[in-house]
Design an enzyme around this catalytic site. Structure first.
Site, PDB file in Angstrom:
ATOM      1  N   GLN A  88       0.811  -1.322   0.201  1.00 42.82           N
ATOM      2  CA  GLN A  88       0.061   0.131   0.042  1.00 42.82           C
ATOM      3  C   GLN A  88       0.923   1.352   0.100  1.00 42.82           C
ATOM      4  O   GLN A  88       0.486   2.467   0.147  1.00 42.82           O
ATOM      5  CB  GLN A  88      -0.977   0.137   1.062  1.00 42.82           C
ATOM      6  CG  GLN A  88      -1.850  -1.095   1.135  1.00 42.82           C
ATOM      7  CD  GLN A  88      -2.734  -1.040   2.468  1.00 42.82           C
ATOM      8  OE1 GLN A  88      -2.795  -0.151   3.183  1.00 42.82           O
ATOM      9  NE2 GLN A  88      -3.753  -2.325   2.550  1.00 42.82           N
ATOM     10  N   HIS A 155      -1.406   0.235   5.532  1.00 38.00           N
ATOM     11  CA  HIS A 155      -1.948   1.277   6.426  1.00 38.00           C
ATOM     12  C   HIS A 155      -1.153   2.515   6.724  1.00 38.00           C
ATOM     13  O   HIS A 155      -0.914   2.863   7.900  1.00 38.00           O
ATOM     14  CB  HIS A 155      -2.466   0.585   7.746  1.00 38.00           C
ATOM     15  CG  HIS A 155      -3.550  -0.258   7.643  1.00 38.00           C
ATOM     16  ND1 HIS A 155      -4.180  -0.964   8.659  1.00 38.00           N
ATOM     17  CD2 HIS A 155      -4.186  -0.720   6.357  1.00 38.00           C
ATOM     18  CE1 HIS A 155      -5.208  -1.795   8.008  1.00 38.00           C
ATOM     19  NE2 HIS A 155      -5.010  -1.837   6.677  1.00 38.00           N
ATOM     20  N   GLU A 247     -15.672   3.946   8.466  1.00 39.03           N
ATOM     21  CA  GLU A 247     -16.304   4.987   9.086  1.00 39.03           C
ATOM     22  C   GLU A 247     -16.187   6.118   8.705  1.00 39.03           C
ATOM     23  O   GLU A 247     -15.084   6.580   7.814  1.00 39.03           O
ATOM     24  CB  GLU A 247     -15.666   4.967  10.757  1.00 39.03           C
ATOM     25  CG  GLU A 247     -15.394   3.701  11.217  1.00 39.03           C
ATOM     26  CD  GLU A 247     -14.986   3.979  12.826  1.00 39.03           C
ATOM     27  OE1 GLU A 247     -14.880   2.955  13.375  1.00 39.03           O
ATOM     28  OE2 GLU A 247     -14.185   4.765  12.740  1.00 39.03           O
ATOM     29  N   TYR A 268     -10.221  -9.797  10.720  1.00 35.36           N
ATOM     30  CA  TYR A 268     -10.184 -10.712   9.433  1.00 35.36           C
ATOM     31  C   TYR A 268      -9.839 -12.083   9.921  1.00 35.36           C
ATOM     32  O   TYR A 268     -10.604 -12.867   9.072  1.00 35.36           O
ATOM     33  CB  TYR A 268      -8.924 -10.383   8.524  1.00 35.36           C
ATOM     34  CG  TYR A 268      -9.226  -8.874   7.498  1.00 35.36           C
ATOM     35  CD1 TYR A 268     -10.176  -9.066   6.542  1.00 35.36           C
ATOM     36  CD2 TYR A 268      -8.814  -7.660   7.857  1.00 35.36           C
ATOM     37  CE1 TYR A 268     -10.693  -7.986   5.975  1.00 35.36           C
ATOM     38  CE2 TYR A 268      -9.070  -6.657   7.346  1.00 35.36           C
ATOM     39  CZ  TYR A 268      -9.864  -6.738   6.236  1.00 35.36           C
ATOM     40  OH  TYR A 268     -10.198  -5.714   5.542  1.00 35.36           O
TER      41      TYR A 268
END
Length: 378
Positions: A88, A155, A247, A268
């Site tokens: 990421q 992240h 969210e 997960y």
């Protein structure tokens, strides 16, 4: 006022289809907008408009592009530090300074590797363009690094938003898939930070007196991929939840948003996380999704082109391949619309004329298209 820059473009200019000759324009009965394909980028991550109407676009592998929607030209911008784009990782957000017209400063975030560990960094450079069109960021300096750097490729977050008064920079640090740092008062991971424009922690941040890292504004977050102020100065944030529980939060100073102690999703591996509940000591989201939308960019819309949507939040949906609208009413929020866009949407931006601009995340024959949305009857 816009001040277009005229110059003879050298070989560094890359031709592409521009707004006036977009490769595709569509309008369908189930969408109240027309979609024009403006350009195609290599896994773009973020975009922002400059005062003259041109845009800066970041690409995952570490390229920043100066793009002119009027004629479709792309110019690579030199001076960007080395980016670790594994997983990421990416060259992430980009934002001109609140006083760009005077100082030409551009802020951006990126993931990097240092001494075998990785993290997200905030940097600043001065936009400079030569008479032949060559463009660079001069004097690039890293202003802030997340703490600590850790192993792994997920992240990072890295979203940037300036306070309405232009005095502060808010910066998101993801919890790097490590869970517990989001609650660690010494780590900046899993936090919204408030910094001075030079990258130092702002004075009087709400938790510093309690022994927290002095940059922290709020904590208990997961992967924060959107940050935007509304017209009344409220700070809104969206983040990816775990398995369920994406969210939208109203960010208030000093509050704990719960992760990984509370979430409307689960781990997960199937382990339960207690849902947000009244009196649990954690600030609950204003809106959450399960199934998830995998939120990308976040925009507070203030334009005139879609007057019916003024004061709404727009969110790019990655796994949901959607554009999501959230209606705001003061400090309240509710789900409004979700349109199928047929591709992962990484970024949502408002153009100078109030159009909505999207960046796809790539795939399905596209490297990552730039889309412009205008009213269906426009």
């Amino acid at each position: 006022m816009r001040h277009p820059i005229a110059f003879a473009l050298p070989l560094i200019l890359i031709a592409c289809s521009g707004e006036g000759a977009s490769s595709q324009t569509t309008a369908t009965a189930d969408k109240p907008f027309r979609t024009s394909v403006i350009a195609d980028f290599d896994s773009p991550w973020a975009m922002t408009f400059l005062p003259d109407g041109r845009a800066l676009v970041t690409e995952k592998k570490g390229e920043m592009i100066l793009f002119d929607p009027k004629n479709g030209t792309k110019i690579p911008i030199a001076g960007i530090p080395k980016v670790d784009s594994a997983g990421q990782g990416a060259l992430m957000d980009v934002a001109p300074s609140p006083t760009f017209a005077k100082d030409k400063a551009v802020y951006f975030s990126f993931s990097e590797e240092r001494d075998g560990v990785k993290g997200v960094a905030l940097a600043k450079g001065i936009f400079a363009q030569a008479s032949d069109g060559a463009t660079k960021l001069d004097g690039v300096t890293v202003l802030f690094r997340a703490s600590p750097y850790v192993d792994g490729n997920g992240h990072y977050s890295g979203r940037i938003a300036f306070s309405p008064d232009g005095k502060y920079l808010f910066f998101t640090n993801g919890e790097r898939q490590k869970f517990d740092p989001a609650q660690d008062p010494k780590a900046t991971l899993g936090k919204v930070l408030r910094l001075n424009l030079d990258g130092t922690p702002a004075a009087n941040n709400p938790l510093a007196a309690q022994g927290f890292n002095p940059a922290i504004w709020s904590y208990g977050h997961r992967n924060l991929l959107g940050l935007a102020f509304d017209k009344d100065g409220r700070l809104w944030e969206q983040e990816m939840g775990p398995k369920g529980g994406d969210e939208v939060n109203l960010i208030k100073p000093g509050l704990n948003y719960g992760y990984p102690k509370a979430s409307n999703g689960s781990h997960y591996d199937g382990r339960d996380i207690p849902d947000h509940a009244p009196g649990d000591g954690y600030e609950a989201p204003k809106v959450s999704w399960n199934p998830v939308i995998s939120p990308g960019g976040l925009l507070y819309y203030s334009g005139d082109l879609f007057p019916q949507w003024q004061g709404s939040l727009f969110i790019g949906g990655l796994s949901s391949q959607s554009l999501v609208r959230v209606k705001l009413d003061g400090d309240k929020a509710q789900k409004a619309d979700q349109w199928d866009m047929g591709a992962r949407i990484r970024e949502v931006e408002q153009g100078p004329d109030g159009a909505l601009w999207l960046l796809e995340d790539g795939g399905d024959g596209s490297q990552g298209r730039m889309l412009k949305l205008t009213p269906a009857a426009f």
